[in-house]
Design an enzyme around this catalytic site. Structure first.
Site, PDB file in Angstrom:
ATOM      1  N   HIS A  70       0.847  -1.192   0.008  1.00  0.00           N
ATOM      2  CA  HIS A  70      -0.009   0.218   0.140  1.00  0.00           C
ATOM      3  C   HIS A  70       0.979   1.253  -0.167  1.00  0.00           C
ATOM      4  O   HIS A  70       1.762   1.299   0.851  1.00  0.00           O
ATOM      5  CB  HIS A  70      -0.877   0.114   1.231  1.00  0.00           C
ATOM      6  CG  HIS A  70      -1.593  -1.193   1.339  1.00  0.00           C
ATOM      7  ND1 HIS A  70      -2.055  -1.686   2.755  1.00  0.00           N
ATOM      8  CD2 HIS A  70      -2.118  -2.026   0.477  1.00  0.00           C
ATOM      9  CE1 HIS A  70      -2.813  -2.770   2.584  1.00  0.00           C
ATOM     10  NE2 HIS A  70      -2.852  -3.256   1.217  1.00  0.00           N
ATOM     11  N   TYR A 133       2.781   2.193  13.721  1.00  0.00           N
ATOM     12  CA  TYR A 133       3.360   3.166  12.698  1.00  0.00           C
ATOM     13  C   TYR A 133       2.542   4.508  12.861  1.00  0.00           C
ATOM     14  O   TYR A 133       1.476   4.616  13.261  1.00  0.00           O
ATOM     15  CB  TYR A 133       3.157   2.796  11.286  1.00  0.00           C
ATOM     16  CG  TYR A 133       1.694   2.284  10.845  1.00  0.00           C
ATOM     17  CD1 TYR A 133       0.951   3.329  10.089  1.00  0.00           C
ATOM     18  CD2 TYR A 133       1.115   0.935  11.289  1.00  0.00           C
ATOM     19  CE1 TYR A 133      -0.440   2.581   9.821  1.00  0.00           C
ATOM     20  CE2 TYR A 133      -0.118   0.536  10.860  1.00  0.00           C
ATOM     21  CZ  TYR A 133      -0.935   1.523  10.191  1.00  0.00           C
ATOM     22  OH  TYR A 133      -2.132   0.992   9.793  1.00  0.00           O
TER      23      TYR A 133
END
Length: 468
Positions: A70, A133
């Site tokens: 992605h 993240y």
């Protein structure tokens, strides 16, 4: 096995902007501790100050869980809280490195900075892996995303566990091959004041690529509170403010004063707020009018401002506002010449029509051709020069307005002696309208700009080319 005791460091990879980080982890028989995100230390060590706004965690039960590839229009700081992953990153940005691949194992003692547009994927190598993240933008349905199939033959990622044996979502399995991927476009530049002298020169140089948005002064309302949310600002990396209220004499009237402050200060404050909140570089055009012209010698970027009139006051105020933006360039100019009505065109017209003008001879400075401003903007951005003020004019020996007018007459084939020099006081003596005070010395020192590697063109050479 997590490695303890490493020093904080960053290493470049084959993908531009993709940085592997070695993280200090301190452990003993009880477990371990690390600073997973420490802005001050990490920026000092070489990490971009990317301004995260959200923290996400993906927990994976089984070995072999595989996710990706992605690419989103924001930056990520990827780390592992528990467990271990094999990570694969593919450059899905427009440009020469499109399709470049980097792979690495990540455990709690390593992390990776993933720049905007680089595809991110991973495969868990241990059970109970927590993948964390930080991102510097919130998810948006309007954002531009790109995806790549995990099994793409072109990039040929060597997964430790064959994809036929691991857990993958149906959506990830359906992603396109590299030949069918839509690349993530570069961030855009917004030019405000696109129909002015400088705006037209910027359009001539930058062209009509989708990477550039041109907003005419009458098509954008910086005073409207809705302006702050009028665009997906994370899709921009630069704003060039080429708009300004420049009617220096009208600025001395009540209505002109209000317009000058609204355009040159209130509007600039809106741009500064947007730039600060979204990490955008703000390029702002200033003026010699921030000085009173009393200095003996050229003005440097460090000289204190002492504006004489309303216009100069608004420009000085705007400079102070823009200087608070973390990434900014303030370009101080004088006597700007470009497309449209200006002093040089007026003098050429008078010469052609047989009119002998009286021109001020006690104001000294240099012309600034818009090509030189454009060149300075492009240069400062391309070399990522330190933020700050830069004097930008054309080069050469400073002249008075009368001397420049005489040059125009001579270049266009007319008798330069037809130009009559007069003092500023004499020139405006018969005026019944408000007259703004002018700095007598408008000479700007250009050594700071030269130190970045750009020497401005000669003023008279530019004048010859302009009149040709």
């Amino acid at each position: 096995m997590t490695e303890f005791g490493k020093a904080l460091s960053f290493t470049e990879t084959a993908i531009p902007g993709l940085l592997i980080a070695e993280l200090p982890v301190h452990g003993d028989s009880r477990g371990w501790f690390k600073e997973n995100w420490q802005r001050e230390k990490m920026i000092a060590a070489g990490l971009p100050d990317f301004g995260p706004v959200q923290n996400n965690i993906s927990f994976n039960d089984e070995v072999g869980t595989t996710r990706g590839i992605h690419a989103e229009p924001w930056d990520k700081w990827v780390s592992v809280a528990t467990g271990r992953i094999f990570g694969a990153w593919v450059d899905l940005r427009e440009g020469p490195t499109f399709g470049a691949v980097f792979t690495a194992e990540i455990d709690p003692s390593r992390a990776i900075f993933v720049p905007r547009g680089v595809g991110n994927s991973y495969q868990t190598l241990e059970s109970d892996t927590a993948y964390a993240y930080l991102v510097n933008d919130h998810w948006s349905a309007d954002a531009e995303y790109s995806f790549l199939n995990l099994a793409d033959e072109t990039v040929d990622i060597q997964w430790p566990i064959p994809l036929s044996e691991v857990e993958i979502s149906a959506k990830d399995l359906a992603h396109p091959r590299l030949a069918d991927v839509t690349p993530i476009a570069p961030k855009k530049t917004l030019i405000v004041g696109a129909n002015g002298q400088l705006g037209l020169a910027l359009r001539e140089s930058f062209g009509d690529s989708p990477r550039y948005d041109y907003a005419a002064r009458d098509s954008i309302d910086l005073a409207d509170p809705a302006f702050i949310s009028s665009r997906r600002w994370r899709d921009y990396d630069t704003i060039v403010n080429a708009a300004a209220y420049t009617a220096v004499d009208l600025a001395e009237t009540p209505d002109g004063r209000a317009e000058a402050w609204a355009s040159n200060v209130t509007g600039v404050a809106a741009l500064a707020r947007v730039a600060t909140e979204h990490g955008i570089t703000l390029v702002h055009i200033s003026s010699d009018y921030v000085f009173d012209g009393s200095k003996d010698g050229a003005y440097t970027e460090e000289d204190a401002v002492r504006p004489l009139g309303v216009y100069g006051q608004t420009k000085a105020a705007a400079d102070a506002i823009v200087s608070t933006v973390p990434r900014h360039y303030i370009l101080r100019t004088s006597w700007v010449i470009g497309e449209g009505k200006n002093f040089v065109r007026t003098m050429a017209s008078l010469a052609e029509r047989g009119i002998d003008p009286q021109v001020v001879d006690d104001q000294i400075g240099r012309l600034t051709f818009t090509e030189d401003i454009v060149a300075a903007i492009e240069h400062l951005l391309s070399v990522t020069a330190p933020s700050g003020i830069y004097n930008v004019t054309s080069g050469g020996t400073p002249l008075s307005w009368a001397e420049i007018a005489a040059q125009v007459f001579a270049i266009t084939g007319h008798d330069s002696s037809r130009v009559c020099g007069v003092s500023t006081q004499e020139y405006f003596a018969s005026s019944s309208a408000p007259v703004a005070p002018r700095p007598r010395n408008s000479v700007l020192d250009l050594s700071k700009l030269a130190s970045t590697g750009l020497s401005p063109s000669d003023m008279l050479s530019r004048l010859h080319a302009y009149l040709a």
